[in-house]
Design a protein around this motif. Structure first.
Motif, PDB file in Angstrom:
ATOM      1  N   LYS A 132       0.881  -1.172   0.000  1.00 53.20           N
ATOM      2  CA  LYS A 132       0.000   0.000   0.000  1.00 53.20           C
ATOM      3  C   LYS A 132       0.914   1.216   0.000  1.00 53.20           C
ATOM      4  CE  LYS A 132      -3.106   2.390   3.259  1.00 53.20           C
ATOM      5  NZ  LYS A 132      -4.431   2.473   2.682  1.00 53.20           N
ATOM      6  N   ARG A 133       0.695   2.132  -0.893  1.00 51.90           N
ATOM      7  CA  ARG A 133       1.471   3.366  -0.917  1.00 51.90           C
ATOM      8  C   ARG A 133       0.695   4.443  -0.173  1.00 51.90           C
ATOM      9  NH1 ARG A 133       3.802   4.117  -6.993  1.00 51.90           N
ATOM     10  NH2 ARG A 133       4.748   2.069  -7.173  1.00 51.90           N
ATOM     11  N   VAL A 134       1.413   5.225   0.602  1.00 51.96           N
ATOM     12  CA  VAL A 134       0.786   6.295   1.369  1.00 51.96           C
ATOM     13  C   VAL A 134       1.550   7.587   1.102  1.00 51.96           C
ATOM     14  CG1 VAL A 134       0.178   7.115   3.686  1.00 51.96           C
ATOM     15  CG2 VAL A 134       0.065   4.660   3.157  1.00 51.96           C
ATOM     16  N   CYS A 135       0.824   8.658   0.825  1.00 49.68           N
ATOM     17  CA  CYS A 135       1.403   9.994   0.657  1.00 49.68           C
ATOM     18  C   CYS A 135       0.666  10.930   1.598  1.00 49.68           C
ATOM     19  CB  CYS A 135       1.273  10.468  -0.787  1.00 49.68           C
ATOM     20  SG  CYS A 135       1.990  12.112  -1.055  1.00 49.68           S
ATOM     21  N   GLN A 136       1.425  11.683   2.387  1.00 47.96           N
ATOM     22  CA  GLN A 136       0.830  12.583   3.363  1.00 47.96           C
ATOM     23  C   GLN A 136       1.516  13.948   3.300  1.00 47.96           C
ATOM     24  OE1 GLN A 136       1.932  10.065   6.695  1.00 47.96           O
ATOM     25  NE2 GLN A 136      -0.195   9.447   6.967  1.00 47.96           N
ATOM     26  N   ILE A 137       0.765  14.989   3.686  1.00 52.14           N
ATOM     27  CA  ILE A 137       1.345  16.335   3.747  1.00 52.14           C
ATOM     28  C   ILE A 137       1.006  17.004   5.068  1.00 52.14           C
ATOM     29  CG2 ILE A 137       1.351  16.708   1.246  1.00 52.14           C
ATOM     30  CD1 ILE A 137      -1.107  18.560   1.671  1.00 52.14           C
ATOM     31  N   ILE A 138       1.837  17.955   5.412  1.00 53.04           N
ATOM     32  CA  ILE A 138       1.628  18.801   6.577  1.00 53.04           C
ATOM     33  C   ILE A 138       2.438  20.072   6.343  1.00 53.04           C
ATOM     34  CG2 ILE A 138       3.561  18.006   8.029  1.00 53.04           C
ATOM     35  CD1 ILE A 138       1.355  17.825  10.329  1.00 53.04           C
ATOM     36  N   LYS A 139       2.105  21.128   7.038  1.00 51.13           N
ATOM     37  CA  LYS A 139       2.838  22.381   6.894  1.00 51.13           C
ATOM     38  C   LYS A 139       3.915  22.469   7.966  1.00 51.13           C
ATOM     39  CE  LYS A 139       2.255  27.302   6.283  1.00 51.13           C
ATOM     40  NZ  LYS A 139       1.330  28.394   6.071  1.00 51.13           N
ATOM     41  N   GLU A 195      -4.168   8.871  -4.285  1.00 49.84           N
ATOM     42  CA  GLU A 195      -3.321   8.635  -5.458  1.00 49.84           C
ATOM     43  C   GLU A 195      -4.164   8.830  -6.708  1.00 49.84           C
ATOM     44  OE1 GLU A 195      -1.793   4.614  -7.092  1.00 49.84           O
ATOM     45  OE2 GLU A 195      -0.233   5.373  -5.748  1.00 49.84           O
ATOM     46  N   VAL A 196      -3.679   9.636  -7.641  1.00 47.77           N
ATOM     47  CA  VAL A 196      -4.414   9.866  -8.883  1.00 47.77           C
ATOM     48  C   VAL A 196      -3.679   9.319 -10.100  1.00 47.77           C
ATOM     49  CG1 VAL A 196      -5.673  11.857  -8.005  1.00 47.77           C
ATOM     50  CG2 VAL A 196      -3.492  12.209  -9.178  1.00 47.77           C
ATOM     51  N   PHE A 197      -2.432   8.905  -9.924  1.00 42.34           N
ATOM     52  CA  PHE A 197      -1.677   8.341 -11.034  1.00 42.34           C
ATOM     53  C   PHE A 197      -0.542   7.487 -10.483  1.00 42.34           C
ATOM     54  CE2 PHE A 197       1.997   8.485 -13.920  1.00 42.34           C
ATOM     55  CZ  PHE A 197       1.431   7.919 -15.042  1.00 42.34           C
ATOM     56  N   ARG A 198      -0.274   6.375 -11.174  1.00 41.83           N
ATOM     57  CA  ARG A 198       0.862   5.515 -10.825  1.00 41.83           C
ATOM     58  C   ARG A 198       1.415   4.898 -12.097  1.00 41.83           C
ATOM     59  NH1 ARG A 198       0.784   0.583  -6.524  1.00 41.83           N
ATOM     60  NH2 ARG A 198      -0.229   2.246  -5.353  1.00 41.83           N
TER      61      ARG A 198
END
Length: 122
Positions: free
Chosen positions: A7-14, A114-117
């Motif tokens: 499972k790929r996970v991408c996260q953001i924070i400031k 995820e919108v593209f791989r």
């Protein structure tokens, strides 16, 4: 090498601007206990990138276990990880309304869809 069941996970924070130097410095030597907790939780290929113009931290990792929620709960219960988060959370601003810190009910880091791989040929 790609793991088909990962499972790929991408996260953001400031990142708070005043914390940039310290955040980068402590991530040059992440505590071994924090890394061990991630490893026990089947997290691999973890990276955090920083986009300074927008003060965005972007984290990416692969999860290769069978119980993502359960393993993330174990990470959140790890005492060394909790101490690490006490240091790093104060350097960040969450995008998630109601977030109070890492390991709480409302996620501290915002998870992106995820919108593209493209994996290419094996």
């Amino acid at each position: 090498m790609s793991v088909s069941h990962s499972k790929r996970v991408c996260q953001i924070i400031k990142l708070k601007p005043e914390a940039e130097e310290e955040y980068i410095k402590i991530h040059a030597e992440v505590w071994p206990g924090v890394l061990a907790a991630l490893e026990r939780a089947h997290v691999v290929d973890y990276s955090i990138h920083y986009y300074a113009p927008l003060q965005l931290l972007i984290a990416n990792f692969k999860y290769i276990g069978a119980d993502y929620e359960g393993d993330m709960k174990k990470v959140a219960e790890d005492p060394e990880t909790q101490r690490w988060w006490k240091v790093t959370d104060g350097m960040q601003e969450s995008f998630n309304q109601g977030a109070e810190g890492s390991g709480k009910e409302v996620p501290w880091w915002a998870t992106l869809p995820e919108v593209f791989r493209f994996e290419g040929k094996a």
